[in-house]
Design an enzyme around this catalytic site. Sequence first.
Site, PDB file in Angstrom:
ATOM      1  N   ASP A  76      -1.332 -15.273  35.847  1.00 13.76           N
ATOM      2  CA  ASP A  76      -1.504 -14.014  35.127  1.00 13.76           C
ATOM      3  C   ASP A  76      -0.481 -12.996  35.651  1.00 13.76           C
ATOM      4  OD1 ASP A  76      -2.845 -12.198  33.431  1.00 13.76           O
ATOM      5  OD2 ASP A  76      -4.208 -11.563  35.036  1.00 13.76           O
ATOM      6  N   HIS A  77       0.260 -12.373  34.771  1.00 17.34           N
ATOM      7  CA  HIS A  77       1.277 -11.375  35.141  1.00 17.34           C
ATOM      8  C   HIS A  77       2.252 -11.898  36.193  1.00 17.34           C
ATOM      9  CE1 HIS A  77      -0.313  -8.078  32.775  1.00 17.34           C
ATOM     10  NE2 HIS A  77      -1.506  -8.490  33.129  1.00 17.34           N
TER      11      HIS A  77
END
Length: 287
Positions: A84-85
């Site tokens: 994530d990210h």
Amino acid sequence: MLVSATEMLKKAKDGHYAVGAFNINDLEWTKAILTAAQECNSPVILGVSEGAGKYMGGYKVVSNMVKGMIEDQNITVPVALHLDHGSYDGCLKCIRAGFTSVMFDGSKITIEENIEKTKILVNAAHINGLSLEAEVGSIGGEEDGVIGRGECADPEQCKMIADLGIDFLAAGIGNIHGKYPANWTGLQFDVLADVQKATGDMPLVLHGGTGIPEDQIKKAITLGVAKINVNTECQLVFAAATRKYIEEGKDLEGKGFDPRKLLAPGQNAIREMVKEKMQLFGSVGKA
Ligand code: 13P
């Protein structure tokens, strides 16, 4: 079953529902989320921030833990293990460590650099069988030290990134990580519609899933959102259940201080919350 997120999101898009992406921080959260997915017969995405990856001891630790959990707990629903990210380097590390999906967060660099790096990562992800999420226009709030400005994405830039062959796209539409402030004006559905128009049938991702009113979640799904990220709400329900256990003095009764007992209420709270989200997102029974 550990798979990339490509097929599950295509199916979600076609079926007008969204797959929940829940962040994990440890074994307890992982077990809670996977159990919920199995009980709901729903596909699921396990999100891992770079900070959480570091906290758990590294990406290989995470990947092996998740693989072992799926096997030993007989989890048969589709599960994607997703960075994530991610930074550019983080994506490459996760591709090597056995993740099945990565997000390249190019929201803090120029669109030219975002395009250049996304292009390389799409190729690296696809030759290794992973899906790739790209981001255009940063998402407000703070997540693991990454602070976004909460701007809305430019549909033209979204098209440029979508055309690189990515599998799904996160576009800022006024969504914010963490709790929404009292003066929040809501999701910008006109921007969402314009982004979808510009990107064809690209599955869209809604970050900042904590605290968005249910009617807005449902409307976002009708406009093309196929993946919804939830992190803060997992933290809130875990903390509240743990606090209640301690405030009631249960940690002082018998063997109540045993971590397997101490962490159980939080784990159960996450499992129940994830099941409610799967109902709301419409993914129950879609595995
Ligand atoms: P929340 O923490 O607001 O639920 O957002 C999660 C998220 O978007 C993870 O990328």
